[in-house]
Design an enzyme around this catalytic site. Structure first.
Site, PDB file in Angstrom:
ATOM      1  CD  GLU A  60     -10.321 -18.161  52.751  1.00 33.95           C
ATOM      2  OE1 GLU A  60     -10.397 -19.197  53.435  1.00 33.95           O
ATOM      3  OE2 GLU A  60      -9.328 -17.885  52.042  1.00 33.95           O
ATOM      4  CG  HIS A 129      -6.011 -17.930  41.096  1.00 37.95           C
ATOM      5  ND1 HIS A 129      -5.457 -19.159  40.843  1.00 37.95           N
ATOM      6  CD2 HIS A 129      -5.498 -17.525  42.281  1.00 37.95           C
ATOM      7  CE1 HIS A 129      -4.642 -19.489  41.826  1.00 37.95           C
ATOM      8  NE2 HIS A 129      -4.649 -18.523  42.711  1.00 37.95           N
TER       9      HIS A 129
END
Lengths: 337, 434
Positions: A60, A129
């Site tokens: 990322e 998540h």
């Protein structure tokens, strides 16, 4: 005009922008060939080519850093971070680099990149998540934070983000990708098909950043929400049986402060709702602004309804999730004062 | 020239001394097999100079492969040291870039200008004219030779010690000084710490000040060049200490995956403030060799050798421009000065540490003299000319003001946060009455 769910609308926004502007690029983990784990980029590589929509390493930091380098050159990268829970390795690049590039160079360089990322709970994703990290971005000078709550807004806002000359974090409420879930678990699953905001133009249009939407007009109290919580709040209004004004912020930064002040000055009461943990959450900022600017109009104390200050719990998803029951309780307390 | 020494490990205090345990056979049997290893540099402030036992290939001895070579066939380069200039100032071997005397004199002029500029600004900080300064002393060949080997349209992502890029590209000295003084003519409007320049028109990316964060951005810029189909490239610099950051790893991953036209430069100047390179995890390996696992060429160069530094950069630039991807260059050098004006290196390293590879300015001067293209008289005249040039710029800048005497209008404090200020910034500016 077509009937779209939120994923299709987001896909359409990128499709339209890839078509319109050769400087637009889309990349992210699994975002190329496969079309993303949520299918948000499905078909884009096939349609626009390998160089316009491609896969990225599981890095990322690198995704954001590479996008900054591209954006500084004049391209308009729109990158996907697979889950907001994974954005932290890229956080330094967003905060220390993208957010400050224009300022530290006095406008010599700027980074018009868009970081898309699914956020929020309600999908049994557990603590990796389900997070809602928007407040760690709204706290930072130099970036904009956008969260849609309908397919129509998602497409129009995302196009505005891609065209914006400042870095934008675009959080997608993944629980309402496929339908306007309002937190009522006893109801049958609803798709977007019957919702007015699922009517989405096929082509280009924008929804401006920095403009809230009044989802429901009312005179009893003001409810301020964004993302999935807009729909939860609407259900809560029905449950509480009040004539509430419901404001969907759509953009957290820059905030449409006039929409908030106008409504609160009218109703005199306010409930603020978000999924994110309460402490130092964005609700605290809104509450402070209302207190500083609308104090003499207030009939009762403002309440926040937020996620609890725990990591997102798997087995207790529906105990943790900010549902319409908790919001309705807050409405009743604020109305009783 | 090579100063032999022991590796850091050999000089370590023995483990028994650390915990005071007995060394009897019984105690040894009880000792755990693994012990926490905390590395120590081979030398501290009271010790003798020693740079370990680096492999210093003789000048001219390292092969020069074809730019189109496969990375797999270049692995040896990461463990050699490309050198061109020998101790007598002669240019030897295949890496001699064959620069004309005029080009060499231009390189010397730029290195000396950088040195004079640094000296004046360092003194200026000591005189209270600014808050902070960083010199590039001993590392001048890096930015000057590398910039000369690059094209003007190649974007450079600098560290805070890359002011030589601006100087080589003839950026106005007075604008650098105005930035250093954060005065009313500061091109960065007082927004940024001194020396962290930004000059898009000169191919100089806004220096962050956070170490390592820009190396992967240079890869992104290069990917953009390739996407647009231009033959411009990017170059990024990072210190050997900052290679420990995840940014460096990510940069190598992206440069490798997308075969980005970028040159990734690791300036190995031995010290990151007080942290010796032994804290970067390089051990007895090299920074250049970090490229090998990424299927990328890694070349280690004597960065106090102007010619070698130029040649290696030129090689990497040509490779990138031909679409053959990235190169990792380890620029083997020595930070001759303090880290910054906030640092006192006599507290952690020998005061008279002598780098075995000499001084880059002296070595290029010697080479030009050996060619019969330079003299002491010309050298003295050049230094005089450059000193006058820097003084003139300094007078002009100080007429505007030094730090605290002059600053941009306070209203610009609120500029450039976003393209357009939102209501918060407008209100906050109004609250200051500006």
């Amino acid at each position: 005009m077509a009937n779209m769910n939120m994923l299709q609308a987001i896909n359409s926004a990128m499709d339209v922008m890839l078509e319109r502007n050769p400087d637009v690029l889309v990349f992210g983990q699994d975002a190329g060939y496969f079309g993303g784990v949520f299918r948000a980029t499905e078909g884009l590589q096939h349609k626009h080519g390998l160089h316009r929509c491609f896969d990225a390493p599981i890095a990322e930091l690198g995704i954001v850093a590479a996008a900054i380098g591209m954006a500084a050159q004049g391209l308009r990268p729109c990158v996907e971070i697979q889950f907001a829970d994974y954005i932290y390795p890229g956080y330094d690049q967003i905060v220390s680099e993208a957010a400050r590039l224009r300022y530290r160079s006095a406008g010599d360089f700027f980074a018009p990149l868009t970081v898309r990322s699914p956020y929020g709970g309600g999908i049994f994703g557990g603590q990796t998540h389900s997070q809602s990290p928007e407040a760690i971005f709204t706290h930072v000078a130099g970036i904009k934070t956008v969260i849609p709550s309908t397919p129509y807004d998602a497409k129009g806002l995302l196009i505005s983000c891609i065209e914006d000359d400042d870095p934008v974090v675009f959080f997608e409420p993944k629980r309402i990708y496929n339908g306007p879930f309002d937190g009522r678990l006893d109801k049958p699953v609803e798709t977007w098909a019957k919702h007015a905001a699922s009517q989405v133009p096929d082509g280009y249009y924008t929804v401006p950043l920095g403009k809230a939407a009044t989802i429901r007009e009312g005179k009893d109290l003001t409810i301020i929400a964004y993302g999935t919580m807009v729909h939860v709040s609407m259900a809560a209004v029905e449950m509480a049986g009040v004539d509430a004004e419901v404001i969907d912020l759509r953009t957290l930064v820059p905030l449409d402060i006039e929409a908030i002040y106008t409504s609160v000055r009218k109703t005199g009461r306010c409930v603020i709702v978000h999924e994110a943990t309460g402490t130092s959450g964005y609700g605290g900022e809104i509450l402070s602004l209302i207190q500083e600017n609308c104090f003499h109009h207030l009939e009762s104390a403002i309440e926040r309804v937020t996620g609890f200050d725990t990591p997102y719990p798997h087995a207790f998803e529906w105990d943790y999730f900010v549902g319409p029951g908790r919001v309705a309780d807050a409405i009743r307390r604020v109305m009783a004062d | 020239m090579l100063i032999a020494g022991q590796s850091g490990d050999q000089l370590l205090t023995k483990p028994e001394q650390l915990d005071g345990s007995a060394t009897s056979a019984t105690a040894q049997n009880k000792r755990p097999a693994s012990r926490l290893h905390v590395p120590q540099p081979p030398h501290r402030e009271n010790g003798e100079t020693s740079f370990g036992n680096p492999k210093l290939s003789p000048a001219g001895a390292t092969r020069k492969p074809d730019v189109a070579s496969k990375a797999v066939d270049l692995r040896d380069m990461a463990f050699e040291l490309v050198r061109v200039l020998d101790d007598d100032g002669k240019a030897l071997g295949p890496w001699n870039p064959g620069l004309s005397p005029d080009q060499l004199r231009e390189g010397l002029r730029k290195m000396l200008l950088l040195r004079v500029f640094d000296d004046r600004m360092h003194k200026g900080q000591r005189q209270g004219k600014t808050s902070f300064y960083m010199q590039a002393t001993g590392e001048e060949a890096i930015t000057v030779a590398q910039t000369m080997a690059l094209r003007r349209d190649d974007m450079c992502f600098p560290t805070y010690r890359c002011q030589g890029i601006l100087i080589t590209r003839d950026y106005p000295l007075v604008d650098m000084m105005n930035q250093i003084y954060s005065n009313a003519k500061d091109p960065l409007k007082g927004h940024q710490l001194p020396i962290l320049y930004s000059a898009r028109d000169y191919g100089f990316f806004s220096a962050s000040g956070n170490v390592g964060t820009q190396i992967c951005q240079s890869v992104g810029w290069a990917m953009g060049c390739a996407y647009r189909g231009t033959d411009s490239i990017a170059a990024g610099w990072i210190g050997e200490g900052s290679t420990a950051e995840g940014d460096f790893h990510n940069a190598l991953v992206f440069a490798s995956v997308y075969r980005a036209p970028v040159i990734l430069n690791v300036v190995n100047n031995q010290w990151a403030i007080s942290s010796n390179k032994c804290f970067s995890g390089v051990g007895d390996s090299t920074f250049a060799s970090r490229a090998i696992g990424f299927d990328m060429p890694g070349i280690k160069v004597d960065a106090n050798d102007f010619l070698a530094t130029y040649a290696v950069t030129q090689w990497a630039a040509e490779r990138a421009r031909k679409g053959l991807g990235a190169t990792l260059i380890e620029l083997y050098t020595y930070r001759a000065g303090a880290h910054s004006t906030s640092d006192d290196p006599t507290r952690y390293r020998p005061a008279k540490e002598v780098w075995p590879l000499g001084d880059p300015v002296d070595r290029l001067t010697k080479h030009l003299k050996a060619m019969g293209e330079w003299s002491d008289e010309r050298n003295a005249a050049l230094i005089e000319e450059l000193t006058a040039q820097v003084r003139t710029a300094q007078k002009e800048s100080e007429a505007i003001g030094t730090l605290g005497q002059s600053k941009p209008s306070v209203s610009v404090m609120f500029d450039d946060v976003y393209k357009e200020p939102d209501w918060r910034l407008r209100q906050q500016r109004q609250s200051l009455g500006v």
